[in-house]
Design an enzyme around this catalytic site. Structure first.
Site, PDB file in Angstrom:
ATOM      1  N   THR A 124      10.201  39.723  38.114  1.00  0.00           N
ATOM      2  CA  THR A 124       9.734  40.498  36.976  1.00  0.00           C
ATOM      3  C   THR A 124      10.386  41.869  36.930  1.00  0.00           C
ATOM      4  O   THR A 124      10.738  42.441  37.971  1.00  0.00           O
ATOM      5  CB  THR A 124       8.198  40.677  37.058  1.00  0.00           C
ATOM      6  N   TYR A 146       1.139  44.483  41.585  1.00  0.00           N
ATOM      7  CA  TYR A 146       1.888  43.344  41.056  1.00  0.00           C
ATOM      8  C   TYR A 146       3.375  43.502  41.357  1.00  0.00           C
ATOM      9  O   TYR A 146       4.018  42.612  41.927  1.00  0.00           O
ATOM     10  CB  TYR A 146       1.653  43.237  39.551  1.00  0.00           C
TER      11      TYR A 146
END
Length: 313
Positions: A124, A146
């Protein structure tokens, strides 16, 4: 080829599974059907895939025995399964378990195989931090649990490549949207609020955030382009996304244009760790993968609105 897709009932995983099947590959999907968001959406995705002959096994990579996944030869793995986003309801342990430990257990199962599949890790842009505008060789500075745990998982996968234990690549995705998008994500929430007369929660300052909003089929183009390019992708990292930047305010206005309706706004305090800007630098992917995303924000959102109306309105 026989391909394993983890997180296959999720947003991007389901689209990738479908594309791989359409390309003539045999796809085995796994998903833990987490209740992080409404499981009914994953079940809808799973039914869509089942109709195309794609099997999805309910398996939790963190705790279940993974040996059944490798009873037959697997040529490729696309690893989507993860704890997503920066939701306040997710604990640090959720991110460690579902992003890092799950990846480690999958790699451990592969290490015992005689014939090891090529491993495609789905990463990501959150790895880069608050300003995700960098090339793949610049130092990441994640600012959320995250991003930190996805970076750790990525480096774990690449460590296996560096040690010669398997071949792998990692793909850093940028702000993906489109049909099947999670209900907690920007555009699904906007469309839902617009169609159902709800107030959209807008975090302070986020209307000025800039994003490389990338249509899901453009992302899938990049993901599957790895196949057949093992020599140039092994051990490498690639950014995948559009080079076009749009603000959250532009996104809101575009949805309102498509729906022909003003969306109510509920202003909320800023979220810690939220990125202020993402702009995908895809020079490397253009050169080595011939990656060329071309869907405009409005065209992609029209597809997403149509899908939402068909399934939820």
């Amino acid at each position: 080829m026989r391909i394993l897709v983890t997180g296959a009932a999720g947003f991007i995983g389901s689209h990738t599974s479908e594309r791989l099947s359409d390309m003539g590959h045999e796809v085995l999907g796994v998903d833990n059907f987490s209740d992080y968001y409404d499981v009914k959406l994953k079940e809808l995705n799973a039914r869509t895939l089942s109709e195309k002959g794609i099997e999805i096994k309910k398996i939790d990579l963190c705790i279940d025995d993974l040996s059944s996944l490798f009873e037959d030869q697997i040529d490729y793995i696309f690893h989507f399964a993860a704890q997503p986003g920066i939701a306040v309801s997710s604990t640090f342990n959720d991110y460690i378990s579902n992003n890092f430990i799950a990846t480690q257990r999958l790699l451990d199962a592969i290490e015992r195989l005689d014939d090891k599949p090529f491993f495609v890790n789905i990463a990501t842009s959150s790895i880069y931090g608050l300003q995700a505008t960098m090339t793949e060789v610049e130092a990441p500075m994640p600012a959320s649990w995250y991003g930190v745990t996805k970076l750790a998982a990525e480096q774990l996968v690449l460590a296996y490549s560096r040690r010669g234990l398997l071949q792998s690549t990692s793909l850093r995705l940028y702000s993906v949207y489109g049909p099947r998008e999670r209900p907690d994500k920007l555009y699904t929430r906007l469309i839902d609020c617009g169609l159902n007369d709800k107030a959209f929660p807008l975090y302070d300052g986020s209307e000025r955030h800039l994003r490389s909003f990338t249509y899901v089929q453009d992302i899938v183009d990049g993901i599957v382009s790895v196949i057949g390019r093992e020599e140039v992708t092994n051990g490498e990292i690639f950014n995948l996304g559009t080079e076009e930047e749009n603000s959250t305010a532009t996104g809101i206005a575009t949805v309102e244009k498509i729906l022909q309706k003003k969306i109510k706004i509920d202003h909320k305090p800023a979220r810690p760790g939220d990125q202020s800007r993402t702009k995908a630098n895809i020079y490397k992917a253009r050169k080595l993968l011939q990656y060329d995303p071309g869907t405009s924000l409005e065209d992609g959102l029209r597809e997403q609105v149509a899908w939402f109306k068909e399934n939820f309105k």
